[in-house]
Design a protein around this motif. Structure first.
Motif, short mmCIF file in Angstrom:
data_model
loop_
_atom_site.label_atom_id
_atom_site.label_comp_id
_atom_site.label_asym_id
_atom_site.label_seq_id
_atom_site.Cartn_x
_atom_site.Cartn_y
_atom_site.Cartn_z
N GLU A 62 0.83 -1.21 0.00
CA GLU A 62 0.00 0.00 0.00
C GLU A 62 0.87 1.26 0.00
O GLU A 62 0.57 2.23 -0.72
CB GLU A 62 -0.93 -0.01 1.22
CG GLU A 62 -1.88 1.17 1.27
CD GLU A 62 -2.80 1.12 2.49
OE1 GLU A 62 -3.66 2.02 2.61
OE2 GLU A 62 -2.65 0.19 3.31
N GLU A 63 1.95 1.23 0.77
CA GLU A 63 2.84 2.40 0.82
C GLU A 63 3.60 2.57 -0.49
O GLU A 63 3.81 3.70 -0.95
CB GLU A 63 3.83 2.22 1.98
CG GLU A 63 3.17 2.31 3.36
CD GLU A 63 4.08 1.83 4.47
OE1 GLU A 63 3.85 2.23 5.63
OE2 GLU A 63 5.03 1.05 4.21
N LEU A 64 4.00 1.47 -1.11
CA LEU A 64 4.69 1.56 -2.40
C LEU A 64 3.75 2.12 -3.46
O LEU A 64 4.16 2.92 -4.31
CB LEU A 64 5.20 0.18 -2.82
CG LEU A 64 6.40 -0.36 -2.04
CD1 LEU A 64 6.65 -1.82 -2.39
CD2 LEU A 64 7.65 0.46 -2.33
N LYS A 65 2.49 1.69 -3.43
CA LYS A 65 1.52 2.16 -4.41
C LYS A 65 1.23 3.65 -4.27
O LYS A 65 0.81 4.32 -5.22
CB LYS A 65 0.21 1.37 -4.27
CG LYS A 65 0.25 -0.01 -4.88
CD LYS A 65 0.34 0.08 -6.40
CE LYS A 65 0.16 -1.26 -7.07
NZ LYS A 65 0.28 -1.14 -8.55
N ALA A 66 1.47 4.19 -3.07
CA ALA A 66 1.23 5.62 -2.83
C ALA A 66 2.34 6.51 -3.37
O ALA A 66 2.16 7.72 -3.51
CB ALA A 66 1.04 5.87 -1.33
N LEU A 67 3.50 5.91 -3.67
CA LEU A 67 4.63 6.68 -4.19
C LEU A 67 4.38 7.08 -5.63
O LEU A 67 3.69 6.39 -6.39
CB LEU A 67 5.92 5.86 -4.09
CG LEU A 67 6.39 5.48 -2.69
CD1 LEU A 67 7.64 4.61 -2.79
CD2 LEU A 67 6.65 6.71 -1.84
N LYS A 68 4.99 8.18 -6.03
CA LYS A 68 4.94 8.63 -7.42
C LYS A 68 6.26 8.26 -8.10
O LYS A 68 7.33 8.54 -7.56
CB LYS A 68 4.71 10.14 -7.49
CG LYS A 68 3.33 10.57 -7.01
CD LYS A 68 3.13 12.06 -7.16
CE LYS A 68 1.75 12.48 -6.70
NZ LYS A 68 1.54 13.94 -6.86
N VAL A 69 6.15 7.65 -9.25
CA VAL A 69 7.35 7.27 -10.02
C VAL A 69 7.74 8.43 -10.91
O VAL A 69 6.91 8.99 -11.63
CB VAL A 69 7.08 6.01 -10.86
CG1 VAL A 69 8.30 5.66 -11.70
CG2 VAL A 69 6.70 4.84 -9.96
N PHE A 70 9.02 8.82 -10.86
CA PHE A 70 9.50 9.93 -11.66
C PHE A 70 9.28 9.65 -13.14
O PHE A 70 9.42 8.52 -13.60
CB PHE A 70 10.99 10.17 -11.42
CG PHE A 70 11.29 10.65 -10.02
CD1 PHE A 70 10.47 11.58 -9.39
CD2 PHE A 70 12.39 10.17 -9.34
CE1 PHE A 70 10.76 12.01 -8.11
CE2 PHE A 70 12.68 10.60 -8.05
CZ PHE A 70 11.87 11.53 -7.44
N ASN A 71 8.96 10.69 -13.89
CA ASN A 71 8.70 10.51 -15.31
C ASN A 71 9.12 11.74 -16.10
O ASN A 71 9.23 12.84 -15.55
CB ASN A 71 7.22 10.21 -15.54
CG ASN A 71 6.32 11.29 -14.97
OD1 ASN A 71 6.08 12.29 -15.60
ND2 ASN A 71 5.83 11.09 -13.74
N ASN A 72 9.33 11.52 -17.39
CA ASN A 72 9.73 12.60 -18.28
C ASN A 72 8.52 13.26 -18.94
O ASN A 72 8.67 14.21 -19.70
CB ASN A 72 10.67 12.07 -19.36
CG ASN A 72 11.97 11.58 -18.76
OD1 ASN A 72 12.48 12.16 -17.82
ND2 ASN A 72 12.49 10.47 -19.28
N ASN A 73 7.34 12.72 -18.70
CA ASN A 73 6.13 13.39 -19.18
C ASN A 73 5.32 13.84 -17.97
O ASN A 73 5.77 13.75 -16.84
CB ASN A 73 5.33 12.45 -20.10
CG ASN A 73 5.02 11.11 -19.41
OD1 ASN A 73 4.90 11.06 -18.18
ND2 ASN A 73 4.89 10.06 -20.18
N LYS A 74 4.12 14.28 -18.20
CA LYS A 74 3.33 14.85 -17.10
C LYS A 74 2.37 13.85 -16.47
O LYS A 74 1.64 14.19 -15.55
CB LYS A 74 2.58 16.07 -17.62
CG LYS A 74 3.51 17.19 -18.04
CD LYS A 74 2.73 18.42 -18.49
CE LYS A 74 3.69 19.53 -18.90
NZ LYS A 74 2.96 20.75 -19.34
#
Length: 359
Positions: A62-74
């Motif tokens: 659940e905590e991993l799913k709450a993280l935002k993965v860095f991306n080159n788009n929006k």
């Protein structure tokens, strides 16, 4: 880690991109959360690729799913579970699974639950991983890097005699590639570099390798299509001629355990690449008056003939031998029956007719 030029690595989007580009495989890295969930992440920590900090194993799913993965788009991306990745790839692209840190039985269960046994090859990073995969899922194709101590064709021959492996990823010497081909082992060469391009791709292909791992799938596929190599190099190519003439036309699974009596309860399975649920099985029971002999006595030339040419599956079994008044008759008959029962139960995994056997 997926086609990651337009989406973050190890995300569902990177898998989708690889599918859209027409790649054959997508490489995914497998790790485990604090609560035992299988997720995709290359690093031990989430620091580099997300807005979180700390080790993957310290986070719940659940905590991993709450993280935002860095991306080159929006677009916002999430860390996917292994099951989500499998569902996205099913029937569309194969998976080269870099087995970082996960439970083998659980991984195998999730692959089988989606009936994707034929879409996955597992890259093992450690000897214990190799041994445990062979124990849990002996039919799973495994890939690894060659040990640094193996530096010439003779040493490679010895290594491959002792180790059942389907793919190697770091053979750069053409003579080593040819040696692997003789053993029916493929070579998938990493070609990623700052200068990766047509020259390095051509040099790798000329060594006789069967696969290329790239950071630029779109450009590589375009290059292969322009050369008319996308469906394989032409047969006139020396490397392809060698591969076609030397590759073994069947799979070997050695020392599979069918009972609890140690080496007496092991069997070897030889199955053709092209097989179905109706492929017939020949079971070899070695001679020796119940007191001597071994499953390895089955002649290689007969395996080549029966499996490679005629398309049968062949199984050679060990059984308990009479020694110093131990294992007296009918222990041997019981072992044969146990082996046949085991083969019947495993028919759907190995793909053969498990209802009738020729002994």
């Amino acid at each position: 880690r997926g086609a990651h030029q337009k989406a973050p690595e190890n995300t569902v989007a990177s898998i989708q991109n690889a599918i859209q580009l027409g790649a054959d495989y997508v490489e995914l890295d497998l790790r485990t959360s604090k609560d035992g969930a299988l997720i995709l992440m290359h690093d031990q920590t989430v620091d580099r690729t997300t807005n979180g900090k700390g080790k993957v194993a310290a986070y719940s799913l659940e905590e991993l799913k709450a993280l935002k993965v860095f991306n080159n788009n929006k677009r916002t991306h999430q860390i996917p579970t292994f099951s989500e990745a499998l569902k996205e790839a099913k029937g569309k692209i194969n998976i080269y699974l870099d087995f970082k840190d996960a439970d083998i039985e659980k991984t195998w269960h999730e692959i089988r639950a989606l009936e994707m046994e034929d879409q996955v090859v597992v890259f093992v990073n450690k000897v214990p991983q190799y041994k445990n995969w062979r124990k849990v899922a002996p039919e799973m194709p495994l890939m690894t890097s060659l040990l640094e101590t193996v530096q010439n064709p003779d040493q490679l021959n010895v290594f491959l005699e002792q180790t059942q492996i389907e793919v190697l990823d770091n053979l750069h010497d053409p003579s080593m590639v040819e040696t692997a081909v003789k053993k029916g082992v493929a070579t998938w060469l990493d070609v990623q570099s700052a200068t990766e391009g047509p020259e390095s791709w051509t040099l790798a292909l000329e060594k006789g390798v069967q696969g290329l791992q790239t950071d630029h799938p779109e450009q590589l596929i375009a290059f292969l299509k322009a050369k008319k190599w996308r469906d394989g190099l032409p047969d006139k190519t020396i490397a392809v001629q060698k591969y076609n003439s030397l590759a073994v036309p069947y799979l070997e699974f050695k020392d599979i355990k069918y009972g609890s009596a140690g080496t007496d309860h092991l069997l070897d399975v030889f199955v053709p690449h092209q097989r179905t649920d109706s492929t017939k099985v020949i079971v070899y029971i070695h001679g020796g008056s119940w007191t001597s002999g071994d499953k390895s006595e089955f002649p290689k030339f007969l395996i080549n003939e029966l499996v490679g040419k005629l398309g049968y599956a062949v199984v050679s079994i060990n059984y308990r031998l009479v020694k110093e008044d131990q294992n007296r008759f009918p222990a041997q008959i019981q072992d044969v029956q146990k082996a046949l029962q085991f083969l019947s139960q495993k028919a759907s995994q190995y793909k053969y007719d498990g209802q009738s056997f020729a002994l």
